[in-house]
Every structure is written in structure tokens, then in C-alpha cells.
Design a protein around this motif. Sequence first.
Motif, PDB file in Angstrom:
ATOM      1  N   THR A   8      -1.613  -2.643   0.665  1.00 42.58           N
ATOM      2  CA  THR A   8      -0.277  -2.678   1.232  1.00 42.58           C
ATOM      3  C   THR A   8       0.709  -3.053   0.138  1.00 42.58           C
ATOM      4  O   THR A   8       0.561  -4.084  -0.510  1.00 42.58           O
ATOM      5  CB  THR A   8      -0.197  -3.699   2.381  1.00 42.58           C
ATOM      6  OG1 THR A   8      -1.122  -3.326   3.393  1.00 42.58           O
ATOM      7  CG2 THR A   8       1.198  -3.760   2.962  1.00 42.58           C
ATOM      8  N   ARG A 235       3.389   3.725   7.690  1.00 44.08           N
ATOM      9  CA  ARG A 235       4.564   3.021   7.181  1.00 44.08           C
ATOM     10  C   ARG A 235       5.789   3.416   8.011  1.00 44.08           C
ATOM     11  O   ARG A 235       5.946   4.576   8.391  1.00 44.08           O
ATOM     12  CB  ARG A 235       4.810   3.378   5.707  1.00 44.08           C
ATOM     13  CG  ARG A 235       3.615   3.081   4.804  1.00 44.08           C
ATOM     14  CD  ARG A 235       3.413   1.581   4.639  1.00 44.08           C
ATOM     15  NE  ARG A 235       2.324   1.294   3.731  1.00 44.08           N
ATOM     16  CZ  ARG A 235       1.104   0.945   4.094  1.00 44.08           C
ATOM     17  NH1 ARG A 235       0.804   0.874   5.375  1.00 44.08           N
ATOM     18  NH2 ARG A 235       0.180   0.670   3.206  1.00 44.08           N
ATOM     19  N   ALA A 319       4.947  -2.377   7.730  1.00 47.20           N
ATOM     20  CA  ALA A 319       3.599  -1.830   7.813  1.00 47.20           C
ATOM     21  C   ALA A 319       2.881  -2.578   8.930  1.00 47.20           C
ATOM     22  O   ALA A 319       3.055  -3.782   9.083  1.00 47.20           O
ATOM     23  CB  ALA A 319       2.857  -2.011   6.490  1.00 47.20           C
TER      24      ALA A 319
END
Length: 584
Positions: A8, A235, A319
Motif C-alpha cells: 500500500t 484505490r 485504500a
Amino acid sequence: MPETNTPTHPAWREIAPPPGYEFTGGAGYALPEYPFVVPPELQSGAVVRHPVVIVGGGITGLTLACSLARLGVDAVLLDEDNTVGVKGASSRGICYTQKSLEIFHRLGIYERIAKKGVQWSVGRTFAGHDEVYSFDLREQSNFNLSTQPPFINIQQFYIEGFLVERIYELGHVDLRWKNRVTAFKQNDEFATLTVETPAGSYQIEANHVIDATGCSTPFHQWCAATLQTKRGDDRWCIADVRFTKHPPVERHTWIEAPFNENRAVWQHLMADDVWRIDYQMAPNADPNYVSREDVVRERLARQFGPDVGVDIVWVGPYAYRSQCVDRLRMGRVFFMGDTAKVVSPFGARGGNTGVADADNLAWKLAAVLRGQARPALLDSYHDERHEAARQNVLVTNRTARFLRPADGVERLFRSAAISLAKQYAFARSLINTGRMAVANSYTRSPICGPTGGLSVQNVAFSWADGEAGSNGTRPGSQGVVNDLLTWAQGHLLVLVFGDVSAAASQRLRQLTNGRPVRSVQVVGTDGQPQAFEHVRDPKGHLQGACHVFGHAWALVRPDGYLAATGEAVDDQLVHAIEKCLGHQ
């Protein structure tokens, strides 16, 4: 849910931002600030033991604190900040489902929420330029009986602020702002927390500790909790905006939005005429770029037209991940809200389930601390809310996979479902843009009977002569289930439908004498009451909400859930009461 190693980008914020998260894009939100007060332990130097210490002043911790205050239970709430919401961050949660609104009604803040928020029940789903699916929640049996609407959209910090106001009104809970827990230990008798404040550090002891600090809580490590976590590469960029000319007050979703590179888009109206627009981004998108104001304005112009007039309140990249702890109770610590589980926001199953966590535990803590139930009752919190957490993680993960399908079978299925749904009604149920949150059922509860574990909607009935609680309302005026639960004062509530024999009346008097149980007879339009405490149910809504028919009884818990149902007032009811209080 196996752990995955998908990285991430540090600029992609998790759906539950960790403490200290700051974002200053847009005009932002003005949040209230509460004063720091030097704790009495710092003044006296004594280590004081409290029955309940809540760590975390978000929507979950504040709901628990308000619920305990309403039940007359003393508690301390520690929050490292001095405000509600998250400074510099978005409005976060916005959709509050009927069950949460019923809980807030019982806590005394529903009217404030209804006045400030936006009610909605219609949702429309599009693929390209075609509408492929729509619904009206008012027509669904899960929502159509309650006196609360299916959903109200309102920024989360408003609800948190209303809860703070209500706690100050009720008393019993000591709200301690700018109190950060830095260390923790527990034994068989109590827990000890070390707390840091602007005036120095102190220690506090607790019989029960509730961790509502969020997914990055240190209590997971302190308690050696194990978790199941799954991260993906989905996302999103969220924009909270005001329009000079706003769209319809409906929930609109696009599976494949032509104005967003055929990726998903959500569109919701909140309070203050602020719209939440969620844009799905490419997995490799640069979060700093997609959240730039000029890029967001271009995105909005593509959706609403080049002449759209907007005021950007807040913008931020996100996210999502799912996470669930294996045990919601570890010793004297209870995990709830995002501490217990984190879900994708599809279907409004995040903050709403945290509210339900708090409502579930509050009455159990009150009953145990009053000596009305066995301590074993507290174990049922894990059994019931862990089942709910796992279900919500499963449902939201399925939605996430539909919106971001893997290449191959998943993408083929989605394409086929969209194509069929445009032409055939049967395929529309396959379109999964978020299964809207409803009250979870408890199918594995150790304190509920086979017919229990279902939520009772907050339906209306008519007060009659000798109405329950002698609350001063005129005969024939309307009451709701929450009025009866409030009258019961945290005790179990037995609703007896139809005639009550002399023997049954005597048995009910014996059951309610010295036990945390209250009883009310529910009679139909032409029925004759045999009990002093009685109400009328002319439309049968109360009976329907309790999932019983004809002559029957329903044992309702203080959180508005059925413990059990039956026909005759006999040993079965006695057994159900004892079981619900953890005595069996």
C-alpha cells in the motif's frame, strides 16, 4: 481471509485512519473542541479502580458511553484528542441504517440527527449510460415497520458531537480529553492503564476495559490478539463537495462510469448540502495526483458538465482492507468497532456495526455490574458480535470483488451479470454495489433460544388505560418499542400477546418479583386487558416485529433483540429468562 502482501502506497489512507492522520486538502470541516481537565488521579496521586474504562472517543466508544450513562452505569472514557471526527480528515462515515437510528432514538439523539441529516430510501445503479438496477428500501420488509427511516445520511462527526452533548446531559461518564493510553497490563482481578496527559502521566485501574480506538490500536499487541487481514489493490479518491445546483436526493452508483474511465463511482448527499462522491481509481494511480484539486475539478466536470459550480470541502485518497480479530474478548478487554473488525465501506457496514457492538455490550455490562446477571453473560458479546463481524466482512469482500474483479472468471461473471441485468429482471440481484446494512441476526448465541436472535423493529403501538410505565400519555396515543425498553430500565421485557389467564398472570408476577424482568400485555383492537401494564396493537405491527402470531409471548432484550418466543407462560419462559441472564 489470508494475509496478502499487496503493498500500500503510504499516501493511500486506510478506510479507518490511524491516530495522528492529517489531511488539509480543501476547506475542511470545523470541529468542536472540548476542554482538557486535569484528572483527579493526578491531583490526588491515588490509583482509582473504575468499573468500566472506555478507550477511544469515536462513534463506537461514545455510543457505549452514552448507553451506559442512560443505564446509570459509571464509566470513564479516555480519548487522546479533544474533538470529534478526525482533525483535517474527511467526514468519514455518512450512511446510518435503521438499526443505528433506532439505537440513537433510544439514547435520545435521534431527533437531532433527523433534523440535521438527509433521509433517503431510493438507490439507483448504472452501467455506462444505462440504469440496470434500482430499489426503494421503504418497500422491503426489513425496513417498512419501524418509525425510523431506512437510512439517514449525515457526517459522522455530527453524530459523535450529539453523543458528547447527550453524555454531558446524562452524567455518569467522565469524558477525559487529551488522555492517551501508553501502557496496559491485566490480571485475574483488574486491568491497569498508564495514561499520558498535558499535565503529566497517571495510572488508572478498571474491572472492564473497552478498546474502541480503531484498527491501529496498541491493545492488539498488548493482549496478543490474532487477526485475519486481507489487503487488495482497490484505490479510491473521495471528494466532499457542494454544488450550486445539486443532483437528485438518491443514492446513485455506477459500476462502469463513462466519466471515470469505466470505473465505479458513488454519489450521496449528506448534511449541509455536502455531496460525497467516491471515485474508483486505477490500482497504480498516484494518490497525490488523483487528489489534487485541479484533477478533482476535471473529474467533477466530466461527470456533471463543464459549467458545474462546486465548492470542494475535502478531498482524499483511500485504500480499503478487511480485518477481523479472532476473539472480541481477551481477559478484561473487549474489542469493538474498527478495533474488532475493519470492512470496506460498501453497504454502510462499518460505523453502523460499531454502534451495534456498543449497544450489545452496554446492557450486559449493566446487568453484570448490578448483580442481576452472571459474569458469564459477558462472553456472549464475542459469540454474537463476532458472528456479525465475520458476516459483514464476508459481504463487503464480495462487493469489493465485484467492483474490482480479478481477470478471468470474476471479470467474465461481472460482464455477464451487467449485460443480463440490462434486459432481464432476474439478473439484477447479481449486481453487487453493496448489500445495504441491516441488523445482524444471532444464530449461534448462547443466551438466545431457537426463535431468538432477531432484531425487533421500533414499531408503533397505542397506549391504553394503565399504560406501561404510567408515563402520563393520554389513552390511545402512540408509543414505540423504545418507550417500552426505556420503561424497563435495562431489564428484560416480556410481551404477552392476547388474553392472559389468571394462572399466567400469577406466574408473570412471580417472574417479575425480584428479577430484572418487566411484563406488558399486548391486546388487539377488541381485546380485553387482564394486566395493569398493557398496550394495544391495533395494526398487529408489534406482534409482527416480534415474529410471533396469535397467543404468544416474546422476551425482548434491552438492545431490542429477541431472546426467545413461546406460546404458554410456563417453564419455557422461565428457562429463557435464566438463559438470557447467563445463569445457564
